[in-house]
Scaffold this motif. Structure first.
Motif, PDB file in Angstrom:
ATOM      1  N   ARG A 183       0.753  -1.343   0.125  1.00  0.00           N
ATOM      2  CA  ARG A 183       0.025   0.183   0.169  1.00  0.00           C
ATOM      3  C   ARG A 183       0.791   1.281  -0.168  1.00  0.00           C
ATOM      4  NH1 ARG A 183      -2.574  -4.156   2.093  1.00  0.00           N
ATOM      5  NH2 ARG A 183      -4.825  -4.313   1.764  1.00  0.00           N
ATOM      6  N   ILE A 184       1.917   1.199   0.486  1.00  0.00           N
ATOM      7  CA  ILE A 184       2.876   2.449   0.728  1.00  0.00           C
ATOM      8  C   ILE A 184       3.570   2.604  -0.739  1.00  0.00           C
ATOM      9  CG2 ILE A 184       5.185   3.297   1.549  1.00  0.00           C
ATOM     10  CD1 ILE A 184       4.416   1.993   4.311  1.00  0.00           C
ATOM     11  N   ARG A 185       3.938   1.454  -1.557  1.00  0.00           N
ATOM     12  CA  ARG A 185       4.352   1.697  -2.733  1.00  0.00           C
ATOM     13  C   ARG A 185       3.471   2.231  -3.716  1.00  0.00           C
ATOM     14  NH1 ARG A 185       6.845  -3.488  -1.653  1.00  0.00           N
ATOM     15  NH2 ARG A 185       5.184  -4.491  -2.755  1.00  0.00           N
ATOM     16  N   GLU A 186       2.037   1.947  -3.648  1.00  0.00           N
ATOM     17  CA  GLU A 186       1.103   2.211  -4.510  1.00  0.00           C
ATOM     18  C   GLU A 186       0.686   3.780  -4.086  1.00  0.00           C
ATOM     19  OE1 GLU A 186      -1.959  -0.506  -3.574  1.00  0.00           O
ATOM     20  OE2 GLU A 186      -1.065  -2.021  -4.884  1.00  0.00           O
ATOM     21  N   ALA A 187       1.116   4.473  -2.936  1.00  0.00           N
ATOM     22  CA  ALA A 187       0.575   5.673  -2.611  1.00  0.00           C
ATOM     23  C   ALA A 187       1.324   6.813  -2.965  1.00  0.00           C
ATOM     24  CB  ALA A 187       0.644   5.693  -0.874  1.00  0.00           C
ATOM     25  N   ASP A 188       0.836   7.835  -3.572  1.00  0.00           N
ATOM     26  CA  ASP A 188       1.480   9.057  -3.683  1.00  0.00           C
ATOM     27  C   ASP A 188       2.136   9.588  -2.510  1.00  0.00           C
ATOM     28  OD1 ASP A 188       0.359   9.125  -6.491  1.00  0.00           O
ATOM     29  OD2 ASP A 188      -1.585   9.629  -5.446  1.00  0.00           O
ATOM     30  N   VAL A 189       1.571   9.509  -1.518  1.00  0.00           N
ATOM     31  CA  VAL A 189       2.495   9.982  -0.227  1.00  0.00           C
ATOM     32  C   VAL A 189       2.253   9.227   0.734  1.00  0.00           C
ATOM     33  CG1 VAL A 189       0.642  11.713   0.307  1.00  0.00           C
ATOM     34  CG2 VAL A 189       2.721  12.047   1.282  1.00  0.00           C
ATOM     35  N   THR A 190       2.970   9.200   1.827  1.00  0.00           N
ATOM     36  CA  THR A 190       2.829   8.269   3.196  1.00  0.00           C
ATOM     37  C   THR A 190       2.908   9.127   4.243  1.00  0.00           C
ATOM     38  OG1 THR A 190       3.588   6.168   2.459  1.00  0.00           O
ATOM     39  CG2 THR A 190       3.622   6.726   4.549  1.00  0.00           C
ATOM     40  N   VAL A 191       1.964   9.456   5.283  1.00  0.00           N
ATOM     41  CA  VAL A 191       1.926  10.218   6.461  1.00  0.00           C
ATOM     42  C   VAL A 191       2.402   9.493   7.628  1.00  0.00           C
ATOM     43  CG1 VAL A 191       0.318  12.048   7.829  1.00  0.00           C
ATOM     44  CG2 VAL A 191       0.098  11.610   5.477  1.00  0.00           C
ATOM     45  N   LEU A 192       3.525   9.702   8.209  1.00  0.00           N
ATOM     46  CA  LEU A 192       3.860   9.185   9.420  1.00  0.00           C
ATOM     47  C   LEU A 192       3.258  10.207  10.545  1.00  0.00           C
ATOM     48  CD1 LEU A 192       5.499   7.201  11.239  1.00  0.00           C
ATOM     49  CD2 LEU A 192       7.521   8.469  10.560  1.00  0.00           C
ATOM     50  N   LEU A 238       8.247   1.907  10.549  1.00  0.00           N
ATOM     51  CA  LEU A 238       9.229   2.753  10.293  1.00  0.00           C
ATOM     52  C   LEU A 238       9.948   2.068   8.931  1.00  0.00           C
ATOM     53  CD1 LEU A 238      10.776   4.292  13.349  1.00  0.00           C
ATOM     54  CD2 LEU A 238       9.069   5.076  11.900  1.00  0.00           C
ATOM     55  N   ASP A 239      10.127   0.843   8.827  1.00  0.00           N
ATOM     56  CA  ASP A 239      10.919   0.253   7.993  1.00  0.00           C
ATOM     57  C   ASP A 239       9.978   0.039   6.648  1.00  0.00           C
ATOM     58  OD1 ASP A 239      13.137  -0.612   9.512  1.00  0.00           O
ATOM     59  OD2 ASP A 239      12.273  -2.139  10.284  1.00  0.00           O
ATOM     60  N   ALA A 240       8.890  -0.092   6.943  1.00  0.00           N
ATOM     61  CA  ALA A 240       7.860   0.191   5.563  1.00  0.00           C
ATOM     62  C   ALA A 240       7.746   1.292   5.091  1.00  0.00           C
ATOM     63  CB  ALA A 240       6.373  -0.461   5.973  1.00  0.00           C
ATOM     64  N   ALA A 241       7.809   2.484   5.955  1.00  0.00           N
ATOM     65  CA  ALA A 241       7.920   3.768   5.405  1.00  0.00           C
ATOM     66  C   ALA A 241       9.011   3.935   4.375  1.00  0.00           C
ATOM     67  CB  ALA A 241       7.734   4.690   6.499  1.00  0.00           C
ATOM     68  N   ALA A 242      10.313   3.407   4.513  1.00  0.00           N
ATOM     69  CA  ALA A 242      11.356   3.761   3.887  1.00  0.00           C
ATOM     70  C   ALA A 242      11.120   3.408   2.476  1.00  0.00           C
ATOM     71  CB  ALA A 242      12.324   2.921   4.313  1.00  0.00           C
ATOM     72  N   GLU A 243      10.053   2.496   2.159  1.00  0.00           N
ATOM     73  CA  GLU A 243       9.524   2.244   0.655  1.00  0.00           C
ATOM     74  C   GLU A 243       8.843   3.346   0.037  1.00  0.00           C
ATOM     75  OE1 GLU A 243      10.319  -0.512  -0.800  1.00  0.00           O
ATOM     76  OE2 GLU A 243      11.555  -1.263   0.932  1.00  0.00           O
ATOM     77  N   ALA A 244       8.368   4.265   1.038  1.00  0.00           N
ATOM     78  CA  ALA A 244       7.486   5.530   0.331  1.00  0.00           C
ATOM     79  C   ALA A 244       8.205   6.299  -0.575  1.00  0.00           C
ATOM     80  CB  ALA A 244       6.984   6.216   1.473  1.00  0.00           C
ATOM     81  N   GLU A 245       7.560   6.711  -1.596  1.00  0.00           N
ATOM     82  CA  GLU A 245       8.235   7.700  -2.530  1.00  0.00           C
ATOM     83  C   GLU A 245       8.230   8.965  -2.071  1.00  0.00           C
ATOM     84  OE1 GLU A 245       7.114   9.619  -7.249  1.00  0.00           O
ATOM     85  OE2 GLU A 245       6.163   7.744  -6.108  1.00  0.00           O
ATOM     86  N   SER A 246       7.286   9.494  -1.445  1.00  0.00           N
ATOM     87  CA  SER A 246       7.128  10.693  -0.620  1.00  0.00           C
ATOM     88  C   SER A 246       6.512  10.577   0.797  1.00  0.00           C
ATOM     89  CB  SER A 246       6.276  11.625  -1.550  1.00  0.00           C
ATOM     90  OG  SER A 246       6.128  12.833  -0.850  1.00  0.00           O
ATOM     91  N   VAL A 247       7.201  11.298   1.777  1.00  0.00           N
ATOM     92  CA  VAL A 247       6.826  11.051   3.004  1.00  0.00           C
ATOM     93  C   VAL A 247       6.493  12.720   3.743  1.00  0.00           C
ATOM     94  CG1 VAL A 247       7.528  10.528   5.551  1.00  0.00           C
ATOM     95  CG2 VAL A 247       8.533   9.156   3.453  1.00  0.00           C
ATOM     96  N   VAL A 248       5.176  12.624   4.488  1.00  0.00           N
ATOM     97  CA  VAL A 248       4.847  13.636   5.172  1.00  0.00           C
ATOM     98  C   VAL A 248       5.006  13.399   6.693  1.00  0.00           C
ATOM     99  CG1 VAL A 248       3.153  15.371   5.619  1.00  0.00           C
ATOM    100  CG2 VAL A 248       3.609  14.857   3.569  1.00  0.00           C
TER     101      VAL A 248
END
Length: 428
Positions: free
Chosen positions: A352-361, A374-384
């Motif tokens: 789901r993180i790879r498919e998302a335009d942005v990940t919100v932490l 946190l490890d999964a969020a490292a796959e995010a293209e964009s992070v807020v």
């Protein structure tokens, strides 16, 4: 204490109030809310007797306010106006002392005056009331300065002190914090709450819905000169009611810190079609949210109402954020209660993180059970990164978790909850 009975008022050719009725009990703080031009100030002026209704009446403590003399009305109701401009050059102490005018005879003595030191309406008591009013509003420090030499915010507090010196059972406030910084806004409303606790009845026109929701016992929502809703803040500040009153989209949630009703206005979505009949991009996107422990419930409401396709997880069963997501019909990744994130859940959330335009932490606490987020969020293209507390105050997973979080923070956009929507829109 106050009964507003079918009041209608026309000013010029404009019908400002149309059949307004309301009842306000003694010792309550009631907020008048509504869009500009709804009639809030006019209703306050009818309540203090400055305006006589074309029909209907306002009753204060069992007497129609319009039937009382000016001084008698001023012993019932004190008003702090929105316009703080004063044309005379008196010092602050004398301006505050003007609040005692309703108790003075034409010869200058106060009604019921007794010798200094005794208990009465005049003598030392009048002076004491003035000094106490200045102390409570924090204007004593500049009591000897000219009213023309103080700032707009200080002048607002002086006029509040003058109203307190009037020593009335009812206090009316017209946008009482309009000229104040956030510090004195809070102090003013805290003081009003103290006055209400002491038995005073307060009615205030307030433009900030969230301040009104936090401090008022009840709200009266005016729109187009009529009462659209009245009751507790939770009852009045409903999303459909706000749309009808203000003609805007809003999300109503509960503030995570204060627990009071919280309103966030949203921009209107502008989806349409292009020349080929295809749907144009309306600025919404796919957003994955990482949270837990109630840290993202309000954010989920905001993102969903803004039109984003939202997923959330990994969350444990029983988590309030998971319940909120399901209530909103959002896509979720869940794990068993109190269980650490397992391989299956981690694979699902990484997808789901790879498919998302942005990940919100979110500002979530991190322990050994959920550090995999946190490890999964490292796959995010964009992070807020939504940050309200330092990470060290909510890190229970050791130094490696701190390194991972710092990496996400450095390459992401760090915002407060109030700036989330704009940051996500930029990322999308």
């Amino acid at each position: 204490m106050i009964r507003i009975e079918d009041v209608s008022i026309t000013l010029g050719e404009n019908e400002v109030l149309d059949g307004v009725s309301a009842s306000i009990d003694e010792g309550r703080f009631v907020g008048l809310v509504g869009p500009n031009g709804a009639g809030k100030t006019t209703l306050l002026r009818a309540t203090n007797g400055v305006l006589s209704p074309d029909s209907g009446r306002v009753v204060v403590d069992d007497d129609a306010i319009a039937d009382l003399s000016s001084k008698a009305a001023s012993r019932r109701v004190a008003t702090v106006p929105q316009d703080t401009s004063l044309s005379f050059d008196f010092d602050v102490r004398n301006v505050v002392a003007m609040g005692r005018n309703p108790y003075r005879t034409r010869f200058g003595s106060e009604i019921g005056a007794k010798p200094a030191g005794s208990d009465g309406f005049g003598g030392e008591r009048g002076t004491d009331v003035v000094e106490r009013a200045m102390d409570r509003t924090e204007v004593s420090a500049f009591a000897d300065r000219s009213i023309t030499e103080v700032s707009g915010g200080e002048r607002q507090r002086v006029l509040l002190a003058r109203a307190l010196a009037q020593d009335t059972p009812v206090l009316l406030l017209d946008e009482p914090t309009a000229s104040l910084d956030i510090n004195h806004q809070v102090r003013t409303f805290e003081l009003v709450r103290e006055l209400v606790a002491d038995g005073k009845t307060v009615v205030a026109a307030i433009h900030d819905l969230n301040l009104a929701a936090h401090y008022c016992d009840e709200l009266l929502l005016l729109a187009d000169g009529s009462v659209l809703a009245d009751g507790t803040p939770t009852e009045v500040l409903a999303e459909e009611t706000l749309r009808e009153a203000f003609d805007t989209r809003a999300v109503v949630s509960r503030h995570p810190v204060t627990g009071s009703t919280y309103v966030t206005a949203l921009p209107e979505r502008t989806a349409g079609t292009d020349g080929n009949g295809d749907r144009e991009d309306d600025g919404s996107g796919r957003v994955h949210v990482i949270g837990g422990g109630g840290t993202v419930s309000r954010l989920l409401y905001l993102l969903s109402a803004a039109g984003h396709e939202v997923s959330v997880g990994v969350l444990n069963e029983g988590d309030s954020d998971l319940e909120t997501a399901r209530h909103l019909g959002l896509e979720t990744v869940a794990e068993e209660p109190f269980a650490p994130i397992g391989p299956e859940a981690r694979t699902a959330v990484e997808r789901r993180i790879r498919e998302a335009d942005v990940t919100v932490l979110a500002d979530v606490e991190i322990g050994t059970g959920n550090v995999a987020n946190l490890d999964a969020a490292a796959e995010a293209e964009s992070v807020v990164v939504v940050e309200e507390r330092p990470f060290e105050d909510r890190n229970y997973a050791g130094s490696e978790a701190a390194v991972r979080y710092r990496s996400l923070r450095e390459r992401g956009t760090v915002v407060s909850p109030d700036d989330l929507l704009s940051a996500v829109a930029d990322a999308v």
